[in-house]
Write a protein that holds these residues in place. Structure first.
Motif, PDB file in Angstrom:
ATOM      1  N   VAL A  25       0.841  -1.199   0.000  1.00  9.35           N
ATOM      2  CA  VAL A  25       0.000   0.000   0.000  1.00  9.35           C
ATOM      3  C   VAL A  25       0.880   1.255   0.000  1.00  9.35           C
ATOM      4  O   VAL A  25       0.617   2.198  -0.754  1.00  9.35           O
ATOM      5  CB  VAL A  25      -0.979  -0.005   1.192  1.00  9.35           C
ATOM      6  N   LEU A  26       1.917   1.277   0.823  1.00 13.99           N
ATOM      7  CA  LEU A  26       2.815   2.439   0.854  1.00 13.99           C
ATOM      8  C   LEU A  26       3.433   2.686  -0.523  1.00 13.99           C
ATOM      9  O   LEU A  26       3.452   3.822  -1.013  1.00 13.99           O
ATOM     10  CB  LEU A  26       3.925   2.247   1.890  1.00 13.99           C
ATOM     11  N   VAL A  67       6.134   4.997  13.025  1.00 17.67           N
ATOM     12  CA  VAL A  67       6.747   5.051  11.692  1.00 17.67           C
ATOM     13  C   VAL A  67       5.671   4.964  10.616  1.00 17.67           C
ATOM     14  O   VAL A  67       5.709   5.702   9.626  1.00 17.67           O
ATOM     15  CB  VAL A  67       7.810   3.935  11.523  1.00 17.67           C
ATOM     16  N   LEU A  68       4.691   4.086  10.808  1.00 14.55           N
ATOM     17  CA  LEU A  68       3.603   3.981   9.835  1.00 14.55           C
ATOM     18  C   LEU A  68       2.825   5.288   9.750  1.00 14.55           C
ATOM     19  O   LEU A  68       2.462   5.732   8.653  1.00 14.55           O
ATOM     20  CB  LEU A  68       2.657   2.837  10.198  1.00 14.55           C
ATOM     21  N   ALA A  69       2.576   5.913  10.890  1.00 10.50           N
ATOM     22  CA  ALA A  69       1.856   7.188  10.896  1.00 10.50           C
ATOM     23  C   ALA A  69       2.662   8.257  10.170  1.00 10.50           C
ATOM     24  O   ALA A  69       2.105   9.051   9.396  1.00 10.50           O
ATOM     25  CB  ALA A  69       1.549   7.618  12.326  1.00 10.50           C
ATOM     26  N   ALA A  70       3.972   8.295  10.377  1.00  8.78           N
ATOM     27  CA  ALA A  70       4.822   9.283   9.715  1.00  8.78           C
ATOM     28  C   ALA A  70       4.840   9.061   8.204  1.00  8.78           C
ATOM     29  O   ALA A  70       4.742  10.009   7.420  1.00  8.78           O
ATOM     30  CB  ALA A  70       6.246   9.226  10.275  1.00  8.78           C
ATOM     31  N   ALA A  71       4.952   7.810   7.783  1.00 11.03           N
ATOM     32  CA  ALA A  71       4.951   7.493   6.348  1.00 11.03           C
ATOM     33  C   ALA A  71       3.601   7.844   5.728  1.00 11.03           C
ATOM     34  O   ALA A  71       3.539   8.407   4.626  1.00 11.03           O
ATOM     35  CB  ALA A  71       5.280   6.018   6.133  1.00 11.03           C
ATOM     36  N   GLY A  86      -3.890   9.679   6.653  1.00 14.94           N
ATOM     37  CA  GLY A  86      -3.855   9.442   8.081  1.00 14.94           C
ATOM     38  C   GLY A  86      -3.503   7.983   8.319  1.00 14.94           C
ATOM     39  O   GLY A  86      -3.560   7.166   7.394  1.00 14.94           O
ATOM     40  N   LEU A  87      -3.145   7.654   9.542  1.00 11.43           N
ATOM     41  CA  LEU A  87      -2.841   6.257   9.861  1.00 11.43           C
ATOM     42  C   LEU A  87      -4.056   5.383   9.591  1.00 11.43           C
ATOM     43  O   LEU A  87      -3.932   4.283   9.051  1.00 11.43           O
ATOM     44  CB  LEU A  87      -2.383   6.126  11.318  1.00 11.43           C
TER      45      LEU A  87
END
Length: 137
Positions: free
Chosen positions: A42-43, A82-86, A93-94
């Motif tokens: 997804v990222l 880290v997921l929230a920052a990415a 949003g997360l």
């Protein structure tokens, strides 16, 4: 980045699925992917859809470019921070990131006929109905 805005939706595929077996071979069992693979896919898909580089997104997220690359390839388990920052670096949003990952993960869910009965699944909602995906840390 392209300066030409297109009205066409772009489809960026996730990891390729195994090809169907040749005649005479046993069918391959489709395994559920690891959470880190789904989130990484997804990222990467979101980054590519925005036509952004690893460097650009890693700088915006304040994480190293090699680490972001490892996340996208499903080689590392990221913390929620880290997921929230990415996600923020990608304008998400997360919750958005996790919802997109959940949508991908449900594609791998067994068919209704192959699911375990309610009693074998463990917890159910008070109404006996549960349609979502629950994650626990």
């Amino acid at each position: 980045m392209s300066t030409h805005a297109s009205n066409e939706a772009r489809v960026i595929p996730l990891r390729p699925q195994a090809s169907p077996p040749a005649s005479g071979e046993r069918p391959r069992v489709r395994r559920e992917p690891l959470w880190r693979d789904v989130v990484g896919d997804v990222l990467r898909r979101e980054r590519l859809a925005q036509e952004r580089t690893l460097k650009d997104v890693s700088e915006a997220a304040r994480i190293s470019m090699p680490y972001l690359s490892e996340l996208e390839r499903g080689r590392k388990e990221a913390s929620s921070e880290v997921l929230a920052a990415a996600a923020r670096a990608l304008g998400l949003g997360l919750g958005d990131l996790l919802s997109l990952a959940q949508e991908e993960l449900t594609r791998y869910a067994p068919s209704p006929a192959g699911r375990m009965g309610r009693a074998g699944r463990g917890r159910t909602s008070p109404t006996g109905r549960y349609d979502g995906l629950a994650l626990a840390a």
